[in-house]
Motif scaffolding. Structure first.
Motif, PDB file in Angstrom:
ATOM      1  N   VAL A 161       0.836  -1.202   0.000  1.00 37.56           N
ATOM      2  CA  VAL A 161       0.000   0.000   0.000  1.00 37.56           C
ATOM      3  C   VAL A 161       0.871   1.253   0.000  1.00 37.56           C
ATOM      4  N   ASN A 162       1.962   1.232   0.773  1.00 38.10           N
ATOM      5  CA  ASN A 162       2.868   2.376   0.805  1.00 38.10           C
ATOM      6  C   ASN A 162       3.506   2.594  -0.563  1.00 38.10           C
ATOM      7  N   LEU A 163       3.786   1.502  -1.252  1.00 34.35           N
ATOM      8  CA  LEU A 163       4.384   1.583  -2.583  1.00 34.35           C
ATOM      9  C   LEU A 163       3.458   2.291  -3.563  1.00 34.35           C
ATOM     10  N   ILE A 164       2.208   1.864  -3.641  1.00 37.43           N
ATOM     11  CA  ILE A 164       1.280   2.485  -4.594  1.00 37.43           C
ATOM     12  C   ILE A 164       0.895   3.887  -4.135  1.00 37.43           C
ATOM     13  N   ASN A 165       0.969   4.116  -2.834  1.00 36.52           N
ATOM     14  CA  ASN A 165       0.733   5.451  -2.295  1.00 36.52           C
ATOM     15  C   ASN A 165       1.710   6.446  -2.922  1.00 36.52           C
ATOM     16  N   TYR A 166       2.996   6.115  -2.909  1.00 39.78           N
ATOM     17  CA  TYR A 166       4.006   7.013  -3.463  1.00 39.78           C
ATOM     18  C   TYR A 166       4.079   6.938  -4.984  1.00 39.78           C
ATOM     19  N   MET A 167       3.695   5.824  -5.563  1.00 37.43           N
ATOM     20  CA  MET A 167       3.557   5.773  -7.020  1.00 37.43           C
ATOM     21  C   MET A 167       2.547   6.808  -7.490  1.00 37.43           C
ATOM     22  N   ASP A 168       1.413   6.839  -6.823  1.00 39.90           N
ATOM     23  CA  ASP A 168       0.361   7.780  -7.189  1.00 39.90           C
ATOM     24  C   ASP A 168       0.833   9.219  -7.006  1.00 39.90           C
ATOM     25  N   ARG A 169       1.587   9.452  -5.932  1.00 41.86           N
ATOM     26  CA  ARG A 169       2.017  10.815  -5.617  1.00 41.86           C
ATOM     27  C   ARG A 169       2.950  11.381  -6.680  1.00 41.86           C
ATOM     28  N   PHE A 170       3.807  10.528  -7.275  1.00 43.34           N
ATOM     29  CA  PHE A 170       4.837  11.035  -8.177  1.00 43.34           C
ATOM     30  C   PHE A 170       4.607  10.679  -9.639  1.00 43.34           C
ATOM     31  N   THR A 171       3.481  10.063  -9.934  1.00 41.49           N
ATOM     32  CA  THR A 171       3.139   9.860 -11.341  1.00 41.49           C
ATOM     33  C   THR A 171       2.945  11.200 -12.039  1.00 41.49           C
ATOM     34  N   VAL A 172       2.371  12.156 -11.309  1.00 44.11           N
ATOM     35  CA  VAL A 172       2.169  13.495 -11.872  1.00 44.11           C
ATOM     36  C   VAL A 172       3.501  14.126 -12.256  1.00 44.11           C
ATOM     37  N   ALA A 173       4.521  13.968 -11.393  1.00 42.46           N
ATOM     38  CA  ALA A 173       5.836  14.537 -11.699  1.00 42.46           C
ATOM     39  C   ALA A 173       6.438  13.904 -12.947  1.00 42.46           C
ATOM     40  N   GLY A 174       6.133  12.635 -13.186  1.00 45.93           N
ATOM     41  CA  GLY A 174       6.681  11.941 -14.348  1.00 45.93           C
ATOM     42  C   GLY A 174       6.141  12.447 -15.672  1.00 45.93           C
ATOM     43  N   VAL A 175       4.964  13.077 -15.636  1.00 50.76           N
ATOM     44  CA  VAL A 175       4.369  13.609 -16.877  1.00 50.76           C
ATOM     45  C   VAL A 175       4.166  15.118 -16.777  1.00 50.76           C
ATOM     46  N   LEU A 176       4.945  15.778 -15.920  1.00 51.15           N
ATOM     47  CA  LEU A 176       4.751  17.213 -15.675  1.00 51.15           C
ATOM     48  C   LEU A 176       4.912  18.074 -16.931  1.00 51.15           C
TER      49      LEU A 176
END
Length: 530
Positions: free
Chosen positions: A74-89
């Motif tokens: 859960v912690n993994l997907i938590n931070y995946m979700d948080r930084f997916t936006v940065a990956g396509v900024l």
């Protein structure tokens, strides 16, 4: 059975002026008819390890491991979700036609809602069933994240609103999950489990960049990058419902929940604010959050601009933009996260054998060593991309030494019934002064510098470079806070270990037993006139 040790509560049948060790139910017996008390010799505290069929928490070792790995997922997907936006900024900037300052708001709005709601969930997590709180929160942020992928280009404010709502859901999980692990394990085993849990932060962040960039490349549409983690979030809810069993608070530390009386929320805050190790380590972690928050959002964009200046990449005129830098930065973040967190825990474990102040000293060393490497990464970006990636690798590795150790410090200087509140307060402090403002601050500084000269790709790169140099100086300040933590860490740890809930901060050794009508009651020494 080992599991019964966590259920022991204090007996009210011990004789006058009995020693504290003889007042535990497991060491005393009362004759049903004569009222006579027989005391057994106090047994030494046993180390709990993988060979025992049950932990003191009442859960088997295998079941406890399963719970930890579910929480890590859960912690993994938590931070995946948080930084997916940065990956396509870069694509988001082109789609909504916004500048650096508004781009920084995406992370700032998320962190602000996250930190504001963290104390609420900390309060609930110390008093109510943590399993259901986490399940509701994860389902909520999964649904909101999915909704954010359908925002039309004319309504950037709606994307900001949905990112803020995602922070509400994530706050319900991040404040509570570490306290569950703390109630399953103790000592070095707890440190190892926390290292597994916290390695998911940099690893999940890196996966967010990778997933965002690769899904965008496959679909030719950045919106699909935001639709990956919601599906994974629903899987997480199912796993929590099936696998997580609520452990008894404080059981692994040989305390019953009856002996750790819940105090009011304001009393909890008052005690935590007076805990120097907690406050200073939280300020040190705030520096970590500031640096990681700024790098997380801006590093891929900065690396892309550096390649444009070098002439090795074409400028992004319209979407989709190149995602190579997001992918490489995400890969580096994954590797350095695993390497840094694991190395930090092992160094601290070995150093602790000769120095009880090892934890804050290792954290200080990590920040102080990362600062020059991150500075050099910025300096070399214009002339050598390879050198920049090498310096980022070492800088992020040293920065990652802190994650699990800071969490462990909090857990052993704060008593079990205040840990979720302490987690929440640390989240508020670290995000309020750290990554809530750093992405936006870096964007504002970059825009203000850029406006001083005519627009050019070189000046876009240079303005962001100057803004990001602030991170190295903040890292040095954070190292100073951890060095200050080392001064108080021993005394604060002792206070937490000998805490008794009946009188707030009265230690167990300061208590005596006074009989009332043939029965005995535990009272503080100050309440007895001799």
């Amino acid at each position: 059975m080992a599991s019964k040790r966590g259920q022991a509560s204090y007996s009210d049948t011990a004789p006058f002026l009995a020693q504290p060790d003889s007042t535990k139910e497991k060491n005393s017996e009362r004759s049903q008819y004569s009222g006579e008390v027989k005391h057994a010799e106090p047994s030494p505290v046993e180390e709990v390890g993988p060979d025992e069929p049950e932990l003191i928490s009442g859960l088997s070792f295998c079941r406890s491991l399963i719970i930890v790995f579910v929480l890590c997922y859960v912690n993994l997907i938590n931070y995946m979700d948080r930084f997916t936006v940065a990956g396509v900024l870069p694509d988001i900037e082109k789609y909504f036609e916004i500048g650096d300052s508004k781009s920084g708001l995406l992370q700032t709005v998320f962190i602000c809602s996250y930190m504001v709601l963290a104390p609420v969930f900390g309060y609930l997590g110390d008093r109510y069933n943590r399993k259901y709180i986490m399940c509701c929160g994860i389902f909520f942020w999964s649904a909101v994240t999915l909704g954010s992928s359908f925002v039309p280009k004319e309504h950037f404010w709606l994307l900001l609103l949905t990112r803020g709502m995602v922070g509400i859901g994530e706050a319900s999980y991040s404040t509570i999950a570490p306290t569950v692990i703390a109630d399953l394990f103790v000592s070095d085993l707890r440190s190892k489990m926390l290292s597994i849990f916290y390695v998911a932060i940099p690893f999940g962040s890196g996966l967010g960049y990778i997933a965002g960039s690769k899904v965008k490349e496959a679909t030719k549409d950045w919106h699909w990058a935001l639709r990956v983690t919601p599906a994974l979030g629903l899987v997480a809810v199912v796993l929590l419902i099936l696998c997580l069993k609520e452990p008894q608070r404080g059981a692994v530390e040989h305390r019953s929940e009856r002996s750790l009386v819940h105090t009011s929320w304001f009393t909890d805050l008052k005690v935590l604010v007076r805990n120097p190790s907690f406050i200073l380590s939280s300020l040190g972690f705030t520096s970590v959050a500031f640096v990681t928050g700024a790098l997380a959002l801006w590093a891929p964009s900065y690396l892309f601009r550096s390649r444009v200046v070098q002439g090795t990449a074409a400028a992004c005129i319209e979407e989709p933009c190149s995602s190579t830098d997001s992918f490489i930065f995400g890969l580096i973040t994954c590797i350095t996260g695993i390497l840094g967190v694991g190395t930090g825990v092992e160094i601290s474990k070995q150093y602790r054998k000769v120095n009880p102040r090892a934890d804050p000293l290792v954290c200080a060393a990590g920040l102080l060593l990362s600062a020059p490497f991150l500075y050099l990464a910025l300096v070399f970006a214009e002339c050598s991309t390879i050198a920049t990636y090498i310096f980022i690798f070492f800088g992020e590795t040293f920065l990652s030494l802190n994650w699990a150790i800071v969490a462990d410090i909090l857990l052993y200087v704060v008593i079990p019934t205040r840990r979720a509140t302490a987690e929440a307060l640390q989240i508020v402090l670290s995000h309020l002064l750290g990554d809530a403002g750093s992405p936006y601050l870096i964007g504002v500084i970059s825009d203000s510098i850029r406006r001083r000269k005519p627009a050019s790709f070189l000046w876009e790169f240079r303005s962001l470079e100057y803004a990001l140099m602030l991170c190295s100086f903040v890292g040095v300040i954070g190292g100073g806070f951890f060095l200050a933590t080392a001064i108080f860490i021993e005394s604060d740890r002792s206070k937490a270990e000998y805490y008794s809930g009946d009188q707030g901060t009265v230690e167990e050794d300061d208590r005596i037993i006074v009989p009332q009508r043939g029965r005995s009651t535990r009272v503080p020494v100050s309440s007895v006139l001799i």
